[in-house]
Design a protein around this motif. Sequence first.
Motif, PDB file in Angstrom:
ATOM      1  N   ALA A 291      -4.450  -2.055   0.988  1.00 48.37           N
ATOM      2  CA  ALA A 291      -3.632  -2.535  -0.277  1.00 48.37           C
ATOM      3  C   ALA A 291      -4.761  -2.928  -1.532  1.00 48.37           C
ATOM      4  N   ASP A 292      -5.810  -3.654  -1.096  1.00 47.66           N
ATOM      5  CA  ASP A 292      -6.975  -4.232  -1.957  1.00 47.66           C
ATOM      6  C   ASP A 292      -8.201  -3.285  -2.074  1.00 47.66           C
ATOM      7  N   LYS A 293      -8.195  -2.541  -1.324  1.00 53.43           N
ATOM      8  CA  LYS A 293      -9.176  -1.671  -0.921  1.00 53.43           C
ATOM      9  C   LYS A 293     -10.579  -2.710  -0.745  1.00 53.43           C
ATOM     10  N   THR A 294     -10.443  -3.291   0.184  1.00 52.54           N
ATOM     11  CA  THR A 294     -11.445  -4.337   0.490  1.00 52.54           C
ATOM     12  C   THR A 294     -11.865  -4.382   1.943  1.00 52.54           C
TER      13      THR A 294
ATOM     14  N   ALA B   3     -16.374   2.663   7.374  1.00 50.18           N
ATOM     15  CA  ALA B   3     -16.954   3.683   6.248  1.00 50.18           C
ATOM     16  C   ALA B   3     -15.706   3.785   5.443  1.00 50.18           C
ATOM     17  N   PHE B   4     -16.057   3.907   4.212  1.00 53.39           N
ATOM     18  CA  PHE B   4     -15.198   4.192   3.132  1.00 53.39           C
ATOM     19  C   PHE B   4     -15.525   5.429   2.380  1.00 53.39           C
TER      20      PHE B   4
ATOM     21  N   GLY C 134     -10.042   7.639  -0.680  1.00 53.09           N
ATOM     22  CA  GLY C 134      -9.633   6.520  -1.065  1.00 53.09           C
ATOM     23  C   GLY C 134      -9.115   5.376   0.061  1.00 53.09           C
ATOM     24  N   HIS C 135      -9.750   5.845   1.303  1.00 49.54           N
ATOM     25  CA  HIS C 135      -9.423   4.926   2.359  1.00 49.54           C
ATOM     26  C   HIS C 135     -10.690   4.797   3.304  1.00 49.54           C
TER      27      HIS C 135
ATOM     28  N   ALA D 233       0.944  -1.345   0.016  1.00 53.50           N
ATOM     29  CA  ALA D 233       0.151  -0.035  -0.148  1.00 53.50           C
ATOM     30  C   ALA D 233       0.845   1.339  -0.202  1.00 53.50           C
ATOM     31  N   ARG D 234       1.994   1.034  -0.188  1.00 61.02           N
ATOM     32  CA  ARG D 234       3.050   2.476   0.026  1.00 61.02           C
ATOM     33  C   ARG D 234       2.697   2.999  -1.540  1.00 61.02           C
ATOM     34  N   PRO D 235       2.860   4.520  -1.026  1.00 61.17           N
ATOM     35  CA  PRO D 235       2.901   5.459  -2.224  1.00 61.17           C
ATOM     36  C   PRO D 235       3.939   5.321  -3.296  1.00 61.17           C
TER      37      PRO D 235
END
Length: 349
Positions: free
Chosen positions: A314-317, A287-288, A272-273, A194-196
């Motif tokens: 990392a996977d946005k799940t 909450a997203f 985005g988080h 998940a690093r930028p």
Amino acid sequence: MGYRTIVVGTDGSVTANAAQRAAVTMAKRTKARVVLVCGWDPARTNRPLAEQTLRRAEAAVRRENVDVQAELLRGEPAELILKTAERHGADLIVVGNKGIGEATRFRLGSVPDRIAHSSICDILIVDTTGAVDAGRTEARPYRKLVVGTDGSPTATEAARKCMELAMQLRAEVTLGYVGDPVVGAIALEETSAARPERVEVRTRVLQGDPSEQLCRVAEEDDIDLMVVGNKGMSGARRILLGSVPNNLAHYAPTDVLIVKTVDLSLDDVQPGHGAVIQIGGGRRVAAFRDEDGAVHALSPRCTHMGCTVDWNDADKTWDCPCHGSRYGTDGEVIRGPAEKALAKQDVPS
């Protein structure tokens, strides 16, 4: 990790000036404003002297082209700093470590100790005594950061904030896992994914006490800043001496940034988080916030057996740590054994 308002106290002392320099450096990097707080009490100082101290500090900050607001208040320093941070909706409090590094650090009169345990936002504890002893007249540059993870949601949130800060500071990150090497390798891979962009992340699997091992890494790798979540430092359990953030706050060989990873509110969820947060009445929701700022709120209870889901940055799940169920940001099942979607929830607009 955009700091917008940074609160720092000053009394004109050498150690307070060191903390102020650190606050200014952070403000310049994150384009934040600085709120200077100077407290006075007739029993210890007089108002004219406090005013002179505050104006001198304010002028020093302005010379750095940083937006600054100065406040002279009557009362106990820690209480004034905490109330000022709450009143201004501060994202960060900067405090020196004077009074935190010796056996008497747990006394109630210790300003940094009290703030560390009571702050409603992130807190940067600057090794001001070390700076004075070393004769440093400039703020310590944060080129090397270290953060630990155990795969938990709070540790993952701390690691995310650390990596975002590293991007702003143009620093590198050492990501450490203390525990089983196999589990650690998986946790480190998922977290570092998940690093930028342009942030270099090194990973290390460690064995032993988490606090001791992270301090050892800080010394061996010449780390400038340690980042840790505030789990174990809020609520009724905040004075448990075995907590990692508590130990690092008191024993770390360098500056420590304690980031807010529990007791999160909706305002803490960035575009985005996601995060499991508390809203009115103590109700918990998953909450997203999408890139347009819209909030998608769901029940955090997995529909398989009722475990609380975690946010996978990392996977946005939304992932269930108990049996592996996975849900999308809309709550729909991506992977079983769950069969039903997470229930949608209403949140205050």
